[in-house]
Design an enzyme around this catalytic site. Structure first.
Site, mmCIF file in Angstrom:
data_model
loop_
_atom_site.group_PDB
_atom_site.id
_atom_site.type_symbol
_atom_site.label_atom_id
_atom_site.label_comp_id
_atom_site.label_asym_id
_atom_site.label_seq_id
_atom_site.Cartn_x
_atom_site.Cartn_y
_atom_site.Cartn_z
ATOM 1 N N ARG A 1 2.307 99.449 -31.230
ATOM 2 C CA ARG A 1 2.488 99.872 -32.626
ATOM 3 C C ARG A 1 1.887 101.255 -32.884
ATOM 4 N NH1 ARG A 1 0.641 96.392 -37.946
ATOM 5 N NH2 ARG A 1 0.317 98.148 -39.351
ATOM 6 N N ASP B 1 -3.241 101.097 -39.491
ATOM 7 C CA ASP B 1 -3.113 100.750 -40.900
ATOM 8 C C ASP B 1 -4.465 100.695 -41.604
ATOM 9 O OD1 ASP B 1 -1.837 100.034 -43.206
ATOM 10 O OD2 ASP B 1 -1.472 97.956 -42.653
ATOM 11 N N ARG C 1 7.949 108.064 -46.059
ATOM 12 C CA ARG C 1 6.774 107.562 -45.325
ATOM 13 C C ARG C 1 7.075 107.362 -43.837
ATOM 14 N NH1 ARG C 1 4.692 102.632 -47.001
ATOM 15 N NH2 ARG C 1 2.499 103.202 -47.057
ATOM 16 N N GLU D 1 8.563 97.270 -42.228
ATOM 17 C CA GLU D 1 8.170 95.954 -42.731
ATOM 18 C C GLU D 1 9.293 95.333 -43.578
ATOM 19 O OE1 GLU D 1 4.293 96.765 -44.500
ATOM 20 O OE2 GLU D 1 3.353 96.476 -42.549
ATOM 21 N N ARG E 1 -2.169 94.480 -52.634
ATOM 22 C CA ARG E 1 -3.479 94.957 -52.167
ATOM 23 C C ARG E 1 -4.324 95.490 -53.323
ATOM 24 N NH1 ARG E 1 -2.411 91.838 -48.161
ATOM 25 N NH2 ARG E 1 -0.692 92.515 -46.888
ATOM 26 N N LYS F 1 0.256 108.103 -42.638
ATOM 27 C CA LYS F 1 -1.037 107.427 -42.795
ATOM 28 C C LYS F 1 -2.089 108.106 -41.921
ATOM 29 C CE LYS F 1 0.381 102.856 -44.366
ATOM 30 N NZ LYS F 1 0.205 101.402 -44.296
ATOM 31 N N GLU G 1 -8.237 97.577 -48.752
ATOM 32 C CA GLU G 1 -7.554 96.424 -48.150
ATOM 33 C C GLU G 1 -8.315 95.868 -46.948
ATOM 34 O OE1 GLU G 1 -3.500 97.173 -47.024
ATOM 35 O OE2 GLU G 1 -3.287 95.221 -46.057
HETATM 36 C C1 GCU Z 1 -0.031 97.522 -45.147
HETATM 37 C C2 GCU Z 1 -0.196 96.545 -46.271
HETATM 38 C C3 GCU Z 1 1.109 96.246 -46.943
HETATM 39 C C4 GCU Z 1 1.815 97.540 -47.328
HETATM 40 C C5 GCU Z 1 1.950 98.433 -46.120
HETATM 41 C C6 GCU Z 1 2.501 99.813 -46.433
HETATM 42 O O1 GCU Z 1 0.617 96.922 -44.071
HETATM 43 O O2 GCU Z 1 -0.777 95.367 -45.792
HETATM 44 O O3 GCU Z 1 0.841 95.458 -48.063
HETATM 45 O O4 GCU Z 1 3.045 97.287 -47.880
HETATM 46 O O5 GCU Z 1 0.696 98.648 -45.551
HETATM 47 O O6 GCU Z 1 1.741 100.768 -46.373
HETATM 48 O O7 GCU Z 1 3.675 99.963 -46.696
#
Ligand code: GCU
EC number: 3.2.1.131
Length: 669
Positions: A326, A355, A309, A276, A151, A350, A383
């Site tokens: 989500r 997001d 996080r 993720e 990003r 966050k 982003e």
């Molecule tokens: C978003 C982003 C990712 C990043 C993720 C995060 O989803 O698109 O690239 O890794 O946030 O905050 O971990």
């Protein structure tokens, strides 16, 4: 550069400097002072007082500087916190004095005085104590070892290239200067997605890491590393990453000891776990407190922190499943763990539940964790807000978030008081943000995106500063004091978030961007995906039902009147309506318009206003440096064109879905 009387006034005080301490940070402050004065006033700073006997003096209260000792009495010293400073124009002693409890405080004081001069403020009669409001003022880099930046929209990494450290310590030093000038005191230098080679930053690559930490140290910045939760398994050293396994615990303890041997003031670990596709404690049936506490124990003997996080959600959702939401995930995962984290763990949350969208509500986790250290996470990298090809000044958005009242402890419980630690008396607290920098010469790709980097630091230092004041400072420091220039740029910045929002996803629903790279319109880009990002538009209506009765129940994660307001389709604020409710296109907003007409109007107006940004900028031709003028002009041209693309795709999509025409009968395809 200041002129006339103003310049004389500055010259009167700034020609000489009195500094006695040899400390590295104080010496860095001295260099900054000399450089800054030389470039702003065109004079060399000497150490002898000028004919009027005036000088600038700075140092710590414990230092040997007699001027500092004379100017600041016990009472003032007591008000100065560990990173704060006192500044006073003292006619008696013939100096402007900056005194602090720590060398870093002195450095911040020097930058403060330079900023006052750079923005043409009066420096006679100064008398204040300035302390940062937030303890941790952090930047997270998403830089990868191969030199790419996740990003990243400002070139490649200046830390790494081709799986090596660049060794560009001069550039890194300039970066550290830039960051400390706005008060940043912590930087994580690698991506939260920790790949194979970066896993070795806490072992094999420690000498290089230590080199960067050494540069940061002179500017009062502590270095952090993102770590791979499955690190122990990486080279087959340990067969598991189970946080309760003694061998795993020992592995992390050994790594921590090695890290601190190389970097004695190392800040700590940043961790993205079970998120993720990153590894985490869930694999072993453990919870996130087990995972974080294991790392916390390893770092504790050295004073290190674990920044854990909360961006944890199911990224393999079936779009047919209407129950999983989500937005609920962070709260559902972390609220039950409140009070279970060690003292040196900080949860990083966050700002919103999804997001970093152009508009989303404030994360309901703020207010839900009374017994847990926490920092808020913003994204300076744009982003989802135009990728530094569109201008989008984010300080107003961040301020809105920080001012949001959670009602966690009655009437006055804004997010900023949770984040600064004062609401619950947290041991650690503060603000973190994803960097928008790269090796582009101007650091941020879009020159105007520098205002976000600058503004983030200033806001982290003091959330009471206004978006207008921060913009004015940055403009003056960047383009000089011409009020005509400042007026134009300030309007561009302050209008930009609203403009961007108006031509992109409407009424808080978010997304509608192209998958993966996230640039440009694609209304259904994420509609049938596994990422939990849906708008549910059909021929009758649009929006996500997150109410208690008929929806996902997300609205109940808020406290008191916030929960009620969001749950009610009548009371929900227009800008978040589609985040919380599924409504017909003919639903009438508080503004008096139907949802569909609102979509058409904002998109036509948004594209027009984007074009006006370019026109406004054109009025500056000849008044600012040509190269700077051209850089921004090019990007504003792209924005104006691209805003039309957004306008037409969104309007056409909803016209085709709903079959309802535009009351203004403008062109829709
Ligand atoms: C978003 C982003 C990712 C990043 C993720 C995060 O989803 O698109 O690239 O890794 O946030 O905050 O971990």
């Amino acid at each position: 550069m200041p002129s006339g009387n103003q310049r004389d006034l500055y010259m009167k005080w700034c020609g000489a400097v009195k500094v006695t301490e040899e400390n590295d940070i104080i010496q860095a402050a001295l260099q900054e002072w000399r450089k800054g004065i030389e470039s702003m006033l065109g004079i060399q700073v000497g150490s002898e007082a000028n004919p009027q006997g005036l000088a600038v003096a700075f140092g710590t209260f414990q230092g040997e500087n007699p001027l500092i000792r004379r100017v600041f009495g016990e009472e003032t010293r007591r008000k100065v916190g560990p990173e704060g400073f006192a500044i006073r124009t003292s006619e008696d002693t013939g100096c402007i004095a900056i005194g602090a409890a720590s060398p870093a405080g002195v450095l911040y004081g020097v930058f403060h005085l330079l900023r006052l001069i750079g923005s043409l403020k009066n420096i006679e009669g100064l008398d204040e104590v300035v302390n940062p409001v937030n303890g941790l003022r952090m930047i997270n880099h998403w830089d990868n070892f191969d030199g790419s930046v996740e990003r990243g929209y400002a070139g490649r990494s200046f830390f790494y290239e081709n799986n090596q450290f660049t060794g560009e310590l001069e550039r890194i030093r300039d970066y550290a200067r830039l960051m400390s000038s706005v008060g940043i005191n912590a930087i994580a230098i690698n991506n939260v997605n920790v790949h194979a080679l970066e896993t070795l930053f806490i072992s094999k690559y420690l000498p290089e890491v230590a080199g960067i930490a050494g540069v940061f140290r002179r500017y009062g910045i502590r270095l952090f590393l993102s770590v791979n939760f499955a690190g122990p398994m990486h080279e087959g050293e340990v067969g598991t990453a189970d946080p309760l396994d003694p061998e795993v615990r020992k592995w992390w303890q050994d790594r921590a000891a090695e890290v601190y041997a190389a970097v004695p003031d190392f800040g700590g670990f940043v961790v993205k776990a079970d998120s993720e596709n990153r590894p985490g404690p869930f694999t072993y049936g453990r919870d996130h407190a087990d995972g974080a506490n294991m790392l916390a124990e390893a770092l504790e003997p050295f004073g290190g922190l674990v920044i854990w996080r909360c961006f944890v959600y199911n990224c393999k959702q079936d779009w047919r499943d209407r129950k999983t939401d989500r937005a609920r995930a962070a709260y559902d995962h972390f609220k039950p763990l409140d009070g279970k984290f060690n003292d040196n763990v900080i949860l990083q949350i966050k700002n919103g539940p999804m997001d970093f969208q152009v508009r989303e509500p404030v994360s309901p986790l703020f207010g839900a964790l009374e017994r847990t250290n926490q920092v808020i996470e913003f994204q300076i990298a744009q982003e989802y807000t135009g990728q530094q090809r569109h201008v989008c000044y984010l300080v107003p958005q961040w301020k809105e978030v920080l001012d949001f009242n959670t009602y966690a402890q009655g009437e006055a419980s804004p997010v900023k008081r949770i984040v600064d630690g004062s609401l619950w008396g947290s041991r650690h607290s503060g603000i973190a943000a994803v960097s928008n920098t790269g090796n582009d010469r101007n650091w941020t790709g879009h020159l105007l995106a520098q205002a976000n980097l600058y503004g983030y630091g200033r806001l982290a230092w003091n959330p009471e500063l206004t978006a207008e004041a921060i913009a004015a400072e940055w403009i003056s420091l960047t383009f000089g004091p011409d009020p005509a220039v400042s007026g134009v740029i300030s309007r561009i910045l302050l209008d930009s978030w609203n403009i961007y929002e108006s031509y992109t996803a409407p009424l808080g629903v978010g997304w509608m961007i192209n998958p993966e790279h996230h640039y440009g319109p694609n209304v259904d880009g994420y509609e049938y995906s596994q990422w939990g990002t849906y708008h549910y538009a059909d021929h009758k209506g649009i929006g996500v039902d997150r109410t208690v009765k008929t929806g996902t129940g997300y609205s109940a994660q808020y406290i008191g009147s916030n929960a009620e307001r969001y749950d009610s389709v009548e009371e929900c604020p227009d800008e978040l309506l589609l985040f919380f409710h599924h409504v017909p296109y003919t639903h009438v907003l508080h503004s008096g318009k139907t949802v569909i007409q609102h979509i058409y109007d904002t998109h036509f107006e948004g594209a027009e206003r984007a074009a006006e940004l370019l026109a406004a900028w054109s009025s500056l031709k000849g008044s600012i440096r040509e190269d700077l003028y051209i850089q921004v002009e090019e990007r504003l041209k792209e924005q104006a064109d691209h805003a039309k693309e957004w306008r037409d795709q969104i309007n056409t999509y909803f016209y085709r879905k709903s079959g309802i025409g535009d009351a203004g009968q403008r062109t829709i395809y």
